[in-house]
Motif scaffolding. Structure first.
Motif, short mmCIF file in Angstrom:
data_model
loop_
_atom_site.label_atom_id
_atom_site.label_comp_id
_atom_site.label_asym_id
_atom_site.label_seq_id
_atom_site.Cartn_x
_atom_site.Cartn_y
_atom_site.Cartn_z
N UNK A 56 24.52 -20.91 47.92
CA UNK A 56 25.04 -20.09 46.82
C UNK A 56 23.96 -19.94 45.75
N UNK A 57 22.79 -19.38 46.09
CA UNK A 57 21.69 -19.32 45.12
C UNK A 57 22.02 -18.51 43.87
N UNK A 58 23.03 -17.67 43.94
CA UNK A 58 23.39 -16.86 42.77
C UNK A 58 23.90 -17.70 41.59
N UNK A 59 24.31 -18.95 41.82
CA UNK A 59 24.81 -19.78 40.72
C UNK A 59 23.72 -20.59 40.03
N UNK A 60 22.52 -20.59 40.59
CA UNK A 60 21.43 -21.38 40.01
C UNK A 60 21.06 -20.88 38.62
N UNK A 61 20.89 -19.58 38.45
CA UNK A 61 20.48 -19.03 37.15
C UNK A 61 21.48 -19.38 36.06
N UNK A 62 22.76 -19.23 36.32
CA UNK A 62 23.78 -19.56 35.32
C UNK A 62 23.75 -21.01 34.92
N UNK A 63 23.57 -21.90 35.90
CA UNK A 63 23.49 -23.32 35.60
C UNK A 63 22.24 -23.65 34.79
N UNK A 64 21.12 -23.04 35.12
CA UNK A 64 19.89 -23.27 34.36
C UNK A 64 20.03 -22.73 32.93
N UNK A 65 20.67 -21.57 32.80
CA UNK A 65 20.91 -21.01 31.47
C UNK A 65 21.81 -21.94 30.65
N UNK A 66 22.81 -22.54 31.30
CA UNK A 66 23.72 -23.48 30.61
C UNK A 66 22.94 -24.70 30.12
N UNK A 67 22.04 -25.21 30.94
CA UNK A 67 21.23 -26.36 30.53
C UNK A 67 20.36 -26.02 29.32
N UNK A 68 19.68 -24.87 29.41
CA UNK A 68 18.78 -24.47 28.31
C UNK A 68 19.56 -24.26 27.01
N UNK A 69 20.70 -23.60 27.10
CA UNK A 69 21.51 -23.33 25.91
C UNK A 69 22.00 -24.64 25.29
N UNK A 70 22.43 -25.57 26.13
CA UNK A 70 22.92 -26.85 25.62
C UNK A 70 21.81 -27.65 24.94
N UNK A 71 20.61 -27.62 25.49
CA UNK A 71 19.50 -28.32 24.86
C UNK A 71 19.25 -27.79 23.43
N UNK A 72 19.49 -26.51 23.23
CA UNK A 72 19.30 -25.88 21.91
C UNK A 72 20.48 -26.11 20.97
N UNK A 73 21.70 -26.15 21.51
CA UNK A 73 22.88 -26.07 20.66
C UNK A 73 23.57 -27.40 20.33
#
Length: 190
Positions: free
Chosen positions: A171-188
Motif C-alpha cells: 500500500x505505498x500510497x499511504x507512505x506520503x500521508x504518514x510521513x507528512x503526519x510525522x513532519x507536521x507533528x514534529x513542528x506542532x
C-alpha cells in the motif's frame, strides 16, 4: 539504569499506542541504541484502555518489567485522563504528552496535581489532515521523539520512511500521508 529513557503509553485498543511503542523501539534499535517496546496485556478489546512501554538506552538493558516510574507518559486519548491515573509514578523531572485540541491550561486540572512539564498536540487533527482518518499514533510517535530528543529529527524521519516502505509495501500510497503526519507533528507539538 541512569541513562535509560523510560516511556509509558496510554491509549485505547485500536488507536495504535502499542504499534507506536513498538515502532519507537524498532527505530531506536536501528540507530544503535538498546531498546525494548512492549504492551501490558490484559483483556484488551477495541476501545478499552491499554498500556504500552518503551525503554531506550545506550547501554544494555537488563530489566524486563513494566515501567512504574517513567520519565515520560504519552496519552493517545484524552478521555483517559478522567478514568486512568496517567500520572501515577510519573517523575516530576519528566513530562507528559497529551493528544488534545485543548490548551495546556485546560488540561492541567485533570492531571491530579502533576507539577512536571505538560506538552499537547492535536494528533487527531494532524491525522485527519494528512491521512484522512483518525490514526493518532503516527503524530504521537513523532511528538514524543521531539520532546525526548532520543533520536534527532532527520534520522528519525529517514528510519521511519524505511519502516513505512517495508510495512506498507503493498500500500505505498499511504507512505506520503504518514510521513507528512510525522513532519507536521514534529513542528506542532507544544
Amino acid at each position: 539504569m541512569n541513562n535509560t529513557l523510560e516511556i509509558r503509553w496510554h491509549g485505547r485498543g485500536g488507536q495504535g499506542a502499542k504499534t507506536a511503542a513498538l515502532l519507537l523501539a524498532e527505530v531506536a534499535f536501528k540507530t544503535g541504541k538498546n531498546a525494548q517496546g512492549f504492551p501490558e496485556y490484559g483483556p484488551e478489546r477495541m476501545g478499552a484502555p491499554i498500556t504500552a512501554y518503551d525503554r531506550i538506552s545506550d547501554t544494555p538493558i537488563r530489566v524486563h518489567s513494566n515501567i512504574y516510574e517513567p520519565q515520560f507518559v504519552v496519552v493517545v486519548d484524552e478521555t483517559l485522563l478522567e478514568i486512568v491515573d496517567v500520572t501515577a509514578g510519573l517523575r516530576a523531572d519528566g513530562a507528559i504528552l497529551i493528544n488534545t485540541s485543548k490548551s495546556r491550561d485546560e488540561i492541567i486540572p485533570l492531571l491530579k496535581g502533576y507539577k512536571g512539564k505538560v506538552y499537547t498536540i492535536d494528533a487527531r487533527q494532524i491525522a485527519m489532515d494528512t491521512l484522512g482518518k483518525n490514526f493518532p499514533n503516527t503524530p504521537m510517535l513523532a511528538a514524543i521523539v521531539k520532546i525526548t530528543g532520543v533520536i534527532d529529527d532527520e534520522t528519525f524521519l529517514k528510519e521511519m520512511e524505511g519502516s513505512f516502505k517495508h510495512k506498507f509495501a503493498k500500500k505505498p500510497e499511504v507512505i506520503k500521508g504518514n510521513m507528512d503526519a510525522l513532519r507536521m507533528a514534529l513542528r506542532e507539538v507544544r
